[in-house]
Design a protein around this motif. Structure first.
Motif, PDB file in Angstrom:
ATOM      1  N   LEU A  61       0.824  -1.206   0.000  1.00 37.06           N
ATOM      2  CA  LEU A  61       0.000   0.000   0.000  1.00 37.06           C
ATOM      3  C   LEU A  61       0.860   1.258   0.000  1.00 37.06           C
ATOM      4  O   LEU A  61       0.608   2.205  -0.767  1.00 37.06           O
ATOM      5  CB  LEU A  61      -0.923  -0.004   1.221  1.00 37.06           C
ATOM      6  CG  LEU A  61      -2.046  -1.039   1.221  1.00 37.06           C
ATOM      7  CD1 LEU A  61      -2.729  -1.080   2.585  1.00 37.06           C
ATOM      8  CD2 LEU A  61      -3.061  -0.732   0.135  1.00 37.06           C
ATOM      9  N   PHE A  62       1.878   1.281   0.833  1.00 39.42           N
ATOM     10  CA  PHE A  62       2.740   2.459   0.890  1.00 39.42           C
ATOM     11  C   PHE A  62       3.535   2.626  -0.401  1.00 39.42           C
ATOM     12  O   PHE A  62       3.779   3.746  -0.852  1.00 39.42           O
ATOM     13  CB  PHE A  62       3.675   2.366   2.090  1.00 39.42           C
ATOM     14  CG  PHE A  62       2.968   2.510   3.413  1.00 39.42           C
ATOM     15  CD1 PHE A  62       2.172   3.624   3.665  1.00 39.42           C
ATOM     16  CD2 PHE A  62       3.082   1.543   4.397  1.00 39.42           C
ATOM     17  CE1 PHE A  62       1.511   3.764   4.877  1.00 39.42           C
ATOM     18  CE2 PHE A  62       2.424   1.675   5.605  1.00 39.42           C
ATOM     19  CZ  PHE A  62       1.632   2.786   5.846  1.00 39.42           C
ATOM     20  N   ALA A  63       3.918   1.512  -1.010  1.00 35.83           N
ATOM     21  CA  ALA A  63       4.644   1.587  -2.280  1.00 35.83           C
ATOM     22  C   ALA A  63       3.777   2.199  -3.368  1.00 35.83           C
ATOM     23  O   ALA A  63       4.256   2.985  -4.197  1.00 35.83           O
ATOM     24  CB  ALA A  63       5.127   0.201  -2.695  1.00 35.83           C
ATOM     25  N   GLN A  64       2.485   1.859  -3.381  1.00 40.95           N
ATOM     26  CA  GLN A  64       1.576   2.417  -4.383  1.00 40.95           C
ATOM     27  C   GLN A  64       1.451   3.926  -4.253  1.00 40.95           C
ATOM     28  O   GLN A  64       1.234   4.628  -5.250  1.00 40.95           O
ATOM     29  CB  GLN A  64       0.192   1.765  -4.260  1.00 40.95           C
ATOM     30  CG  GLN A  64       0.138   0.327  -4.736  1.00 40.95           C
ATOM     31  CD  GLN A  64      -1.272  -0.230  -4.679  1.00 40.95           C
ATOM     32  OE1 GLN A  64      -2.227   0.400  -5.137  1.00 40.95           O
ATOM     33  NE2 GLN A  64      -1.422  -1.418  -4.116  1.00 40.95           N
ATOM     34  N   LEU A  65       1.586   4.431  -3.038  1.00 40.35           N
ATOM     35  CA  LEU A  65       1.505   5.879  -2.816  1.00 40.35           C
ATOM     36  C   LEU A  65       2.870   6.565  -2.926  1.00 40.35           C
ATOM     37  O   LEU A  65       2.955   7.779  -2.779  1.00 40.35           O
ATOM     38  CB  LEU A  65       0.902   6.166  -1.442  1.00 40.35           C
ATOM     39  CG  LEU A  65      -0.607   5.978  -1.296  1.00 40.35           C
ATOM     40  CD1 LEU A  65      -1.032   6.198   0.139  1.00 40.35           C
ATOM     41  CD2 LEU A  65      -1.364   6.925  -2.214  1.00 40.35           C
ATOM     42  N   GLY A  66       3.907   5.783  -3.163  1.00 39.81           N
ATOM     43  CA  GLY A  66       5.237   6.365  -3.279  1.00 39.81           C
ATOM     44  C   GLY A  66       5.803   6.859  -1.967  1.00 39.81           C
ATOM     45  O   GLY A  66       6.612   7.801  -1.940  1.00 39.81           O
ATOM     46  N   ILE A  67       5.398   6.227  -0.855  1.00 36.52           N
ATOM     47  CA  ILE A  67       5.877   6.620   0.466  1.00 36.52           C
ATOM     48  C   ILE A  67       7.135   5.812   0.784  1.00 36.52           C
ATOM     49  O   ILE A  67       7.076   4.580   0.885  1.00 36.52           O
ATOM     50  CB  ILE A  67       4.792   6.368   1.532  1.00 36.52           C
ATOM     51  CG1 ILE A  67       3.557   7.220   1.222  1.00 36.52           C
ATOM     52  CG2 ILE A  67       5.324   6.677   2.929  1.00 36.52           C
ATOM     53  CD1 ILE A  67       2.373   6.926   2.117  1.00 36.52           C
ATOM     54  N   ASP A  68       8.256   6.473   0.930  1.00 36.85           N
ATOM     55  CA  ASP A  68       9.498   5.749   1.198  1.00 36.85           C
ATOM     56  C   ASP A  68       9.612   5.411   2.688  1.00 36.85           C
ATOM     57  O   ASP A  68       8.799   5.840   3.511  1.00 36.85           O
ATOM     58  CB  ASP A  68      10.715   6.544   0.735  1.00 36.85           C
ATOM     59  CG  ASP A  68      10.847   7.905   1.421  1.00 36.85           C
ATOM     60  OD1 ASP A  68      10.399   8.044   2.580  1.00 36.85           O
ATOM     61  OD2 ASP A  68      11.391   8.829   0.791  1.00 36.85           O
ATOM     62  N   LYS A  69      10.620   4.623   3.030  1.00 33.87           N
ATOM     63  CA  LYS A  69      10.758   4.111   4.388  1.00 33.87           C
ATOM     64  C   LYS A  69      10.928   5.233   5.401  1.00 33.87           C
ATOM     65  O   LYS A  69      10.365   5.180   6.505  1.00 33.87           O
ATOM     66  CB  LYS A  69      11.951   3.156   4.468  1.00 33.87           C
ATOM     67  CG  LYS A  69      12.102   2.501   5.829  1.00 33.87           C
ATOM     68  CD  LYS A  69      13.240   1.495   5.842  1.00 33.87           C
ATOM     69  CE  LYS A  69      13.372   0.848   7.222  1.00 33.87           C
ATOM     70  NZ  LYS A  69      14.469  -0.155   7.263  1.00 33.87           N
ATOM     71  N   LEU A 231      -4.362   7.655   1.210  1.00 33.47           N
ATOM     72  CA  LEU A 231      -4.193   6.379   1.896  1.00 33.47           C
ATOM     73  C   LEU A 231      -5.534   5.883   2.426  1.00 33.47           C
ATOM     74  O   LEU A 231      -5.855   4.685   2.308  1.00 33.47           O
ATOM     75  CB  LEU A 231      -3.190   6.529   3.037  1.00 33.47           C
ATOM     76  CG  LEU A 231      -2.956   5.279   3.898  1.00 33.47           C
ATOM     77  CD1 LEU A 231      -2.484   4.115   3.040  1.00 33.47           C
ATOM     78  CD2 LEU A 231      -1.957   5.574   5.010  1.00 33.47           C
ATOM     79  N   LEU A 232      -6.332   6.761   3.002  1.00 29.12           N
ATOM     80  CA  LEU A 232      -7.651   6.382   3.495  1.00 29.12           C
ATOM     81  C   LEU A 232      -8.482   5.737   2.394  1.00 29.12           C
ATOM     82  O   LEU A 232      -9.117   4.689   2.607  1.00 29.12           O
ATOM     83  CB  LEU A 232      -8.372   7.615   4.044  1.00 29.12           C
ATOM     84  CG  LEU A 232      -9.847   7.409   4.416  1.00 29.12           C
ATOM     85  CD1 LEU A 232      -9.973   6.544   5.658  1.00 29.12           C
ATOM     86  CD2 LEU A 232     -10.546   8.753   4.626  1.00 29.12           C
ATOM     87  N   LYS A 233      -8.483   6.324   1.205  1.00 32.96           N
ATOM     88  CA  LYS A 233      -9.290   5.783   0.109  1.00 32.96           C
ATOM     89  C   LYS A 233      -8.800   4.404  -0.306  1.00 32.96           C
ATOM     90  O   LYS A 233      -9.611   3.526  -0.643  1.00 32.96           O
ATOM     91  CB  LYS A 233      -9.263   6.756  -1.074  1.00 32.96           C
ATOM     92  CG  LYS A 233     -10.003   8.062  -0.789  1.00 32.96           C
ATOM     93  CD  LYS A 233     -10.163   8.926  -2.013  1.00 32.96           C
ATOM     94  CE  LYS A 233      -8.879   9.575  -2.436  1.00 32.96           C
ATOM     95  NZ  LYS A 233      -9.066  10.532  -3.553  1.00 32.96           N
TER      96      LYS A 233
END
Length: 325
Positions: A61-69, A231-233
């Protein structure tokens, strides 16, 4: 800060499932014969998907939003968690560290925890629990100087309790197990001693409907931004498919429409949107359903037509955002 007020409607199908039981009995919640799911239960199912950053689901999920570590660990932890992503310390240490953060660095608590920014913060510091007044002159101001309360902050995302379209019937599904013979379990009704105690209490068949509000004005206090809502969606799409259990294998999101106002000020009638999105029963409205075919679930085209004279942007969350209009 979120710039636009937003609103959403969700319908979920239950077939021999239970989305939220009574505390004492575990039986499906009911109000005057209709099924009921609390707002807290719905938010719990959203939190659980990303509570542990180490799981494949959370990472995807975080990868889909481009959120890095680095951003992940700084901004997308879950406050309503046993460990709050501090897996190297005990549950008690995690709780104490969180309370200290609220008492001493409330802005840091908002920054670190995604659910604090979206759903709000309800945990109180020790002083607030004891009724003691903060020594600072203005104890309602956090380190950024805004007017959010130090211990309790109302979230910008609020869910309506979910209710069934038709009355419900409930059933019991007994639990059994294969186990070595145990004398204490033997009885005339259970001569082999292989029946486990308890039962699963389920809704036979129903469609639940709910809506949620995203208040852009309140996001000024909680510091929620567009990334938090994106992220909520994503979490709404999988709020039940990633929450399977023995009592929730037959729960499916069958409709999820997310609407955006033109600005922080409402640009469309939200009640009109609710009416357009609400599933309808084809038959007797007093009889519990047995099949999904007994319902009319609104489509994107039908909702677009119903709202055609209002300033609204609609997104079909089940279609992964491909239904924008």
């Amino acid at each position: 800060m979120i710039q636009n007020k937003q609103f959403g409607c969700i319908a979920k199908l239950l077939e021999m499932s239970n989305v939220g039981g009574e505390i004492d009995t575990g039986a499906p919640r009911e109000v005057e014969g209709y099924g009921w799911e609390t707002s807290g239960s719905q938010k719990r199912k959203l939190r659980d998907q990303i509570e542990d950053h180490r799981t494949p689901l959370a990472q995807a999920l975080f990868a889909q939003l481009g959120i890095d570590k680095d951003e992940l660990e700084k901004r997308f932890n879950i406050a309503e968690s046993r460990h709050r992503n501090w897996h190297d310390i005990s549950e008690l240490e995690s709780r104490n560290r969180y309370l200290e953060m609220i008492a001493n660095e409330p802005a840091e608590a908002q920054e670190r925890f995604w659910d604090n920014r979206t759903f709000g913060r309800t945990s109180l510091s020790k002083d607030e629990k004891d009724g003691k007044k903060n020594d600072k002159k203005d104890d309602k101001k956090n380190n950024n100087g805004d007017n959010s309360v130090r211990g309790v902050v109302r979230g910008c995302v609020q869910f309506q309790p979910s209710k069934t379209i038709l009355p419900i019937t409930t059933i019991l599904d007994g639990l059994s197990k294969k186990a070595p013979l145990r004398k204490e379990l033997l009885s005339p009704d259970n001569p082999t001693g292989d029946l486990g105690p308890g039962a699963i209490k389920l809704v036979n068949h129903a469609v639940y409907f709910t809506w949620y509000i995203i208040d852009a004005n309140q996001s000024f206090h909680t510091k929620a931004d567009d990334r938090d809502i994106d992220l909520l969606k994503m979490l709404i799409r999988g709020m039940h498919s990633h929450d399977a259990s023995a009592s929730r294998t037959g729960t499916h999101i069958v409709m999820a429409f997310h609407a955006t106002h033109a600005s922080v000020v409402p640009s469309f009638n939200e009640f009109d949107f609710i009416r357009a999105c609400t599933p309808k029963a084809k038959g007797d409205p007093t009889v519990p359903s047995q099949s999904f075919d007994e319902y009319i679930i609104p489509t994107m085209d039908e909702i677009r037509a119903a709202m055609s004279n209002q300033d609204i942007e609609i997104e079909d969350l089940i279609a992964n955002g491909n239904g924008k209009s």
